[in-house]
Design a protein around this motif. Structure first.
Motif, PDB file in Angstrom:
ATOM      1  N   MET A  25      22.617 -24.211  24.410  1.00 57.40           N
ATOM      2  CA  MET A  25      22.572 -22.668  24.023  1.00 57.40           C
ATOM      3  C   MET A  25      21.516 -22.568  23.165  1.00 57.40           C
ATOM      4  SD  MET A  25      23.960 -19.943  24.546  1.00 57.40           S
ATOM      5  CE  MET A  25      23.359 -18.219  24.287  1.00 57.40           C
TER       6      MET A  25
ATOM      7  N   GLU B  86      20.367 -19.229  21.228  1.00 55.57           N
ATOM      8  CA  GLU B  86      20.877 -17.980  20.933  1.00 55.57           C
ATOM      9  C   GLU B  86      19.742 -16.550  20.988  1.00 55.57           C
ATOM     10  OE1 GLU B  86      23.366 -20.773  19.306  1.00 55.57           O
ATOM     11  OE2 GLU B  86      21.308 -20.742  19.164  1.00 55.57           O
TER      12      GLU B  86
ATOM     13  N   LEU C 243      18.527 -15.894  33.100  1.00 56.99           N
ATOM     14  CA  LEU C 243      19.392 -16.667  32.010  1.00 56.99           C
ATOM     15  C   LEU C 243      20.534 -16.101  31.734  1.00 56.99           C
ATOM     16  CD1 LEU C 243      16.480 -17.632  29.659  1.00 56.99           C
ATOM     17  CD2 LEU C 243      17.281 -19.176  31.350  1.00 56.99           C
ATOM     18  N   TYR C 244      21.613 -16.967  31.849  1.00 54.65           N
ATOM     19  CA  TYR C 244      22.909 -16.347  31.496  1.00 54.65           C
ATOM     20  C   TYR C 244      23.911 -17.249  30.537  1.00 54.65           C
ATOM     21  CZ  TYR C 244      21.879 -14.298  36.089  1.00 54.65           C
ATOM     22  OH  TYR C 244      21.479 -13.651  37.082  1.00 54.65           O
ATOM     23  N   LYS C 245      24.404 -16.384  29.813  1.00 59.33           N
ATOM     24  CA  LYS C 245      25.594 -17.323  28.737  1.00 59.33           C
ATOM     25  C   LYS C 245      26.557 -17.846  29.670  1.00 59.33           C
ATOM     26  CE  LYS C 245      24.016 -14.948  24.607  1.00 59.33           C
ATOM     27  NZ  LYS C 245      24.174 -14.008  23.390  1.00 59.33           N
TER      28      LYS C 245
ATOM     29  N   LYS D 221      20.459 -21.161  33.792  1.00 59.01           N
ATOM     30  CA  LYS D 221      19.446 -20.731  34.305  1.00 59.01           C
ATOM     31  C   LYS D 221      19.676 -20.655  36.086  1.00 59.01           C
ATOM     32  CE  LYS D 221      14.323 -21.333  34.986  1.00 59.01           C
ATOM     33  NZ  LYS D 221      13.178 -22.300  34.592  1.00 59.01           N
TER      34      LYS D 221
ATOM     35  N   SER E 284      30.528 -18.334  32.911  1.00 61.48           N
ATOM     36  CA  SER E 284      29.724 -17.191  32.881  1.00 61.48           C
ATOM     37  C   SER E 284      30.043 -15.724  33.063  1.00 61.48           C
ATOM     38  CB  SER E 284      28.360 -17.569  33.587  1.00 61.48           C
ATOM     39  OG  SER E 284      28.802 -17.492  34.932  1.00 61.48           O
TER      40      SER E 284
ATOM     41  N   SER F 276      20.824 -13.409  28.968  1.00 65.39           N
ATOM     42  CA  SER F 276      20.548 -13.879  27.702  1.00 65.39           C
ATOM     43  C   SER F 276      18.710 -14.016  27.797  1.00 65.39           C
ATOM     44  CB  SER F 276      20.932 -15.170  27.303  1.00 65.39           C
ATOM     45  OG  SER F 276      20.353 -15.588  26.181  1.00 65.39           O
TER      46      SER F 276
ATOM     47  N   GLY G 123      17.057 -16.617  22.965  1.00 65.32           N
ATOM     48  CA  GLY G 123      16.410 -16.512  24.219  1.00 65.32           C
ATOM     49  C   GLY G 123      15.182 -17.159  24.269  1.00 65.32           C
TER      50      GLY G 123
ATOM     51  N   LEU H 248      23.385 -22.361  27.848  1.00 66.66           N
ATOM     52  CA  LEU H 248      22.675 -21.263  28.713  1.00 66.66           C
ATOM     53  C   LEU H 248      22.371 -21.661  30.097  1.00 66.66           C
ATOM     54  CD1 LEU H 248      20.752 -18.832  27.772  1.00 66.66           C
ATOM     55  CD2 LEU H 248      19.013 -20.436  27.552  1.00 66.66           C
TER      56      LEU H 248
END
Length: 413
Positions: free
Chosen positions: A190, A192, A129-131, A143, A116, A123, A194, A141
């Motif tokens: 994932m 995309e 939330l992170y990619k 959390k 990450s 995201s 959000g 994704l």
């Protein structure tokens, strides 16, 4: 050192000593005659005396052996648990996912942090939330859940337990999880685009969501809820449905997330009810008497439907001292066929047929009825929304009966 050898040797020594102690004092060779009667009597008395003398050593030796075995077993168990805990904190050289919770992989924190980019790529504007970009081109994704309180731990465990057994196209898939220094992470497939909350209330203000896309989102969400209510045994109540719980992929397909407060119908407890739902989405009966049923999810869905129609947040503050719910603001105007187009989100205003707009407004009004008995089932909601979605987006052009109205006055078709 292998602990089995000392135990075996100790056991052998004790057994040998006890055996030797019980042997008769007189040992006759094959060439000698049996001992005289007087000596036989003496040997019998001597063996009887040894039986009494050896009882205490035998008991003590047995207890000592049991204590040694128990200590070694406890030490082995503790060492194994310590090894497993260390695995959750450190990454192995291979960089692979290790550990299991059921069939769900536990991901090393170091691997998650590297994937990450130190949790730097957001995201979505809410929910932490992170990619994350893993090896072999896998994107996920992440959390992040903060908090050390016991309820956070229960919610974390609850979401993992449910998502590891639920499989549906409109329910989020859990790739793995991680626990590090009191912080918990859930790794989803994932998505995309959000969350729906980001799309509607973020910088774009819903500009990417056309009328048909919004109806597709409503249908997909209804499908996920219908699966929970009608096809799970026992039925599952989400209990925390909101626009930030609806994740969207690159094609705006819906995946429902946030199952930390979900409960099986009939098994909810006071702890869940006190924390159930987000502001603006909680059904009146939950606030009044703690009643949580499938109809509570229907109410939350109705609020989301109003968000899709109006483009407004579930709760807004027109002034610092006031707080206005989208339900109390919109419902009185939904029955006015002439007024309805003017309160629709400007992004989609005049882009749909008026009869379709009125039908969606009627469904939303039914879902947010104060009395749970007046609200429809998710199956009825789904069947009423599907004809409004084009075939290419997963809908149908087949003519279907409109949703039966429990409250005739608020139903405008």
């Amino acid at each position: 050192m292998n602990p089995t050898l000392p135990i075996w040797a100790l056991f052998l020594l004790i057994s040998t000593a006890l055996t030797n102690a019980r042997d008769p004092i007189y040992v006759a060779s094959p060439l000698t005659s049996p001992p005289p009667p007087e000596m036989q009597i003496t040997l019998k008395h001597h063996n009887h005396h040894l039986d009494k003398v050896l009882v205490l050593p035998i008991i003590l030796a047995s207890v000592a052996l049991a204590i040694i075995l128990l200590s070694i077993c406890c030490g082995w168990t503790f060492q194994r648990k310590s090894h497993q805990n260390s695995d959750s904190e450190d990454i192995r050289p291979s960089g692979k996912m290790v550990g299991k919770k059921g069939l769900l992989p536990m991901i090393h924190y170091t691997l998650l942090e590297a994937a990450s980019n130190q949790f730097s790529e957001f995201s979505g504007v809410s929910g932490y939330l992170y990619k994350a970009h893993f090896d072999e081109g896998i994107t996920a994704l992440v959390k992040k859940l903060n908090g050390r309180k016991q309820e956070y731990e229960r919610e974390f465990e609850n979401e993992i337990d449910l998502l590891s057994i639920i499989c549906h196209p409109n329910i989020i898939s859990l790739v793995g999880y991680c626990v590090h220094a009191g912080t918990r992470f859930l790794v989803y497939e994932m998505m995309e685009n959000g969350t729906l909350e980001t799309q509607l209330h973020g910088p774009s203000r819903g500009s990417a969501l056309s009328w048909h896309i919004r109806m597709k989102i409503a249908v997909d969400t209804a499908k996920g809820l219908e699966f929970l209510h009608e096809h799970c045994n026992p039925p599952i109540i989400h209990g925390d449905l909101k626009s930030s719980s609806i994740l969207l992929d690159s094609e705006f397909n819906v995946k429902i997330s946030d199952f930390g407060l979900a409960v099986a119908a009939g098994s909810q407890n006071k702890a869940n009810l006190q924390r159930s739902g987000a502001l603006g989405y909680v059904a009146p009966e939950c606030l009044l008497n703690g009643e949580l049923t499938e109809k509570s999810d229907v109410y939350a869905f109705g609020v989301i439907l109003l968000e899709l129609l109006m483009g407004r947040k579930p709760v807004e503050k027109p002034t610092p001292s006031q707080c206005q719910s989208i339900v109390t603001w919109a419902v009185p105007q939904l029955a006015d066929r002439l007024q309805l187009p003017s309160i629709v989100d400007p992004v989609i205003r005049n882009t749909m047929e008026l009869k379709h707009l009125c039908q969606v407004a009627a469904i939303a009004a039914l879902c947010v009825q104060p009395e749970p008995g007046y609200r429809p089932l998710m199956t009825d909601v789904l069947h009423s929304l599907i004809p409004l979605v084009p075939i290419e987006l997963g809908g149908t052009t087949r003519v279907m009966e409109p949703l039966a109205c429990a409250n005739k006055e608020s139903c405008v078709i």
